[in-house]
Write a protein that holds these residues in place. Structure first.
Motif, PDB file in Angstrom:
ATOM      1  N   HIS A  77      -3.782   2.561  -3.645  1.00 19.35           N
ATOM      2  CA  HIS A  77      -2.623   3.685  -3.806  1.00 19.35           C
ATOM      3  C   HIS A  77      -3.163   4.837  -2.702  1.00 19.35           C
ATOM      4  CE1 HIS A  77       0.297   1.480  -6.465  1.00 19.35           C
ATOM      5  NE2 HIS A  77      -0.647   1.682  -6.675  1.00 19.35           N
ATOM      6  N   LYS A 128      -1.070  15.058   7.509  1.00 15.82           N
ATOM      7  CA  LYS A 128      -0.452  13.546   7.044  1.00 15.82           C
ATOM      8  C   LYS A 128      -0.512  13.169   8.518  1.00 15.82           C
ATOM      9  CE  LYS A 128       3.334  14.115   3.266  1.00 15.82           C
ATOM     10  NZ  LYS A 128       5.000  13.898   3.015  1.00 15.82           N
ATOM     11  N   HIS A 183      -0.516   9.365  10.058  1.00 16.52           N
ATOM     12  CA  HIS A 183      -0.469   8.139  10.325  1.00 16.52           C
ATOM     13  C   HIS A 183      -1.815   7.198  10.149  1.00 16.52           C
ATOM     14  CE1 HIS A 183       3.573   9.047  12.214  1.00 16.52           C
ATOM     15  NE2 HIS A 183       3.854   8.187  11.735  1.00 16.52           N
ATOM     16  N   ILE A 184      -2.175   6.564   8.938  1.00 14.27           N
ATOM     17  CA  ILE A 184      -3.357   5.423   8.701  1.00 14.27           C
ATOM     18  C   ILE A 184      -3.284   4.325   8.726  1.00 14.27           C
ATOM     19  CG2 ILE A 184      -4.855   5.212   6.625  1.00 14.27           C
ATOM     20  CD1 ILE A 184      -4.023   8.311   7.298  1.00 14.27           C
ATOM     21  N   VAL A 222       0.697   2.833   7.589  1.00 12.81           N
ATOM     22  CA  VAL A 222       1.348   4.405   6.785  1.00 12.81           C
ATOM     23  C   VAL A 222       1.098   5.358   6.572  1.00 12.81           C
ATOM     24  CG1 VAL A 222       1.493   1.879   4.942  1.00 12.81           C
ATOM     25  CG2 VAL A 222      -0.301   3.760   4.755  1.00 12.81           C
ATOM     26  N   GLY A 282       0.516   9.322   4.739  1.00 13.27           N
ATOM     27  CA  GLY A 282      -0.609   8.996   4.006  1.00 13.27           C
ATOM     28  C   GLY A 282      -0.799  11.289   4.181  1.00 13.27           C
ATOM     29  N   PHE A 318      -1.924   7.238   0.086  1.00 14.25           N
ATOM     30  CA  PHE A 318      -1.168   6.704   0.825  1.00 14.25           C
ATOM     31  C   PHE A 318       0.442   6.868   0.227  1.00 14.25           C
ATOM     32  CE2 PHE A 318      -4.479   3.878   0.995  1.00 14.25           C
ATOM     33  CZ  PHE A 318      -4.597   4.129   2.390  1.00 14.25           C
ATOM     34  N   GLU A 319       1.559   7.300   0.923  1.00 14.55           N
ATOM     35  CA  GLU A 319       2.803   7.292   0.671  1.00 14.55           C
ATOM     36  C   GLU A 319       3.722   6.419   0.079  1.00 14.55           C
ATOM     37  OE1 GLU A 319       5.455   8.943   2.797  1.00 14.55           O
ATOM     38  OE2 GLU A 319       4.168  11.197   3.378  1.00 14.55           O
ATOM     39  N   VAL A 347      -1.113   0.179   0.591  1.00 12.98           N
ATOM     40  CA  VAL A 347      -1.385  -0.967   0.967  1.00 12.98           C
ATOM     41  C   VAL A 347      -2.163  -1.541   0.822  1.00 12.98           C
ATOM     42  CG1 VAL A 347      -1.629   0.742   2.936  1.00 12.98           C
ATOM     43  CG2 VAL A 347      -3.463   0.752   2.073  1.00 12.98           C
TER      44      VAL A 347
END
Length: 574
Positions: free
Chosen positions: A298, A319, A321-322, A329, A331, A396-397, A400
């Motif tokens: 998480h 924020k 994009h990871i 996702v 993050g 993370f939203e 993963v």
């Protein structure tokens, strides 16, 4: 015994419409199931939407060993369309050698630059291919190629690919609509260059099996086939493999490498694995592994570096994009560095020490972002102290699934596709994942990231030789009780301790254990006489006038640190 086949994965990257798919087609002799724009929308739009794979087999070059064998170059055709950059990032993790395809009539474009950045992070070697030379007028063709070659050499000068080979070709003379009878130009020279650049990638069959799946389909009466590249470990017939995304374990029934049945495959191999039936629509791409070897997390702690072409600061709480493993996702990040005294400490690769204290940063520290006051002062002196290593907490939203120590890339993929700007912001290594959903309570308190706090106030008046009254350090409503016992320093050099509140207006009493110096006492007595001569107006006016520093020359400074994840919010002084 079958001749040895060495597999080297060659990434074909470049800007949209630079002719990557045509080049892969001109080079390859065997297409795998995922090859050549299999998606219907790919063919309709004339662009590659997913990683395509095909392969080329040639005699093993002499630098790769005396015994005879074949060199298999697996061509990974990465999409060039800007919105698909996440697919490329997913593919970059399996590439040994990169071909950067440049449209010779246009030169470097935004995505070519992004591909170069990904190559620098994930690749050891590169070949630049100047494609579409058939579009240059014949009379000036050679000079135009030479000019573009010099331009590319200049671009690559300060990268790890400085001095790499540059080859000019026409993969599909006459463009996509031209008849197939038109022969490609420069392809045999390119194959020779690729052979000369091929090397024995370090392959390790030990450790957990992990494979990046990029295509999945079922064969009636056989089972479901997953094709992909083995990222680590090895797999044999009869092994159990886990599909973490579906939370199921399946048995390996058969395997193939480019239409040849095999019983064993290891890291770096491109393979089709047939397992007992499941619905292939459930897993278009993703990871499969040794059962229970991947973790679903998480949040994570990563070590990271900013990508030099990214414009703008990397801010804490922003924020991104990871991309981790094969997932991308959203993050949120929080940056932190070593404590200033440890800025020059040697970097420890791939470990994170929970025993140490770390300093919270409002943003990633780089030459163009001087964040702390101390650095601002240093900056005037012309030197900025930067730590050798920095870290970030990623939250993370959505969870993963990924291997430990995997590559992490942070990007701003929502930036306008047509803006001429690099959207890749940072890259790093995942050092510690947090599997517990309640990590904020169970895990984060172990992370000793602190904020340095500095408050300033003034001495109002002397009470006796060993105590003074201070003000302007706290607001009227502050509970002074929680600051009792903290050490303060007077601008005249004395050390003091906060003893408690004084009255209702946020004033407080300071005990001076070693007593006031005679000079300080004189200074303060003179200042308060001056004030009393100024007339006995009401309290608020006196308070306002006393904010004038010339009348109140002795400052009080309170410095403490507070750990960001300490639930009790304790104030700590060294």
């Amino acid at each position: 015994m079958a001749a040895r086949v060495l597999n080297v994965n060659v990434g074909v990257l470049g800007h949209i419409d630079s002719g990557k798919t045509a080049l892969a087609r001109a080079l390859s002799t065997t297409g795998s199931t995922a090859a050549f724009d299999r998606a219907p929308q790919s063919r309709a739009r004339g662009i590659t939407l997913d990683l395509g794979f095909s392969c080329l087999r040639t005699a093993l070059p002499p630098q790769l060993g005396p015994e005879p064998g074949e060199l298999q170059l697996t061509l990974v055709d990465c999409p060039g369309h800007a919105s698909l950059i996440r697919t490329i990032i997913g593919g970059a993790q399996i590439i040994d050698l990169m071909m950067l395809v440049i449209d010779v009539t246009k030169g470097m474009q935004t995505q070519s630059a992004e591909c170069l950045v990904i190559g620098q992070i994930a690749c050891q070697k590169m070949v630049v291919v100047l494609n579409k030379i058939d579009l240059l007028p014949e009379g000036t063709r050679q000079s135009a190629i030479e000019k573009m070659t010099r331009k590319m050499q200049k671009t690559l000068e300060n990268t790890k690919f400085s001095g790499c080979p540059i080859v000019a070709v026409a993969a599909k003379p006459g463009g996509p609509e031209a008849p197939e009878s038109e022969n490609p130009q420069g392809i045999s020279e390119l194959i020779e260059v690729l052979k000369s650049q091929a090397y024995l990638p370090s392959r390790d069959p030990s450790g957990h099996f992990l494979m990046a799946v990029d295509h999945c389909f079922s064969i009636k009466g056989q089972g479901t086939v997953m094709t992909g590249t083995i990222l680590s470990g090895s797999v044999s017939l009869g092994d159990n493999v886990e599909i973490p995304a579906l939370k199921v374990t399946k048995k390996v029934k058969s395997m193939q490498m480019f239409h040849t049945p095999v019983t064993y495959a290891m890291q770096g191999d491109r393979v089709g694995v047939c397992v007992t039936q499941f619905d292939p629509k459930l897993l278009e791409r993703g990871l499969i592994c040794t059962p229970d070897s991947l973790h679903t997390i998480h949040a994570a702690i990563i070590s990271l570096k900013k990508i030099q072409y990214f414009r703008g600061a990397l801010q804490t709480k922003a924020k991104f994009h990871i991309t981790v493993g094969h997932e991308t996702v959203m993050g949120r990040v929080m940056f932190f560095s070593p404590a200033p005294a440890n800025f020059n400490e040697e970097i420890q690769e791939n470990v994170f020490d929970f025993e140490k204290d770390y300093l919270y940063q409002e943003q990633y520290l780089s030459k163009d972002s001087v964040s702390s006051e101390e650095n601002k002062e240093n900056d005037q002196a012309g030197e900025v102290q930067l730590p050798k290593q920095q870290w970030a907490l990623l939250e993370f939203e959505k969870p993963v699934t990924c291997p430990k120590l995997c590559l992490v890339i942070g990007s701003k993929l929502d930036t306008d596709i047509h803006a001429n700007t690099c959207r890749l912001a940072f890259h790093g290594v995942l050092l510690q994942g947090m599997e517990d959903k309640n990590y904020t309570e169970t895990f984060l308190p172990k992370l000793k990231v602190y904020k340095q706090k500095h408050k300033e106030g003034q001495v109002e008046r002397v009470m006796d030789d060993y105590s003074v009254i201070g003000r302007s350090l706290f607001k009227k409503e502050t509970n002074i009780q929680i600051f009792v016992g903290l050490k303060v320093k007077l601008s005249t050099g004395e050390d003091g301790i906060i003893d408690g509140g004084f009255g209702q207006s946020g004033k407080f009493k300071i005990r001076i254990p070693d007593g006031l110096k005679p000079d300080t006492k004189m200074l303060l007595t003179a200042a308060s006489k001056k004030k009393s001569k100024g007339g006995k107006g009401d309290m608020t006016k006196e308070d306002e006038s006393s904010k004038n520093d010339s009348a109140q020359p002795v400052a009080i400074s309170l410095i403490f640190k507070r750990y960001v994840f300490d639930t009790q919010k304790k104030m700590i002084q060294s």
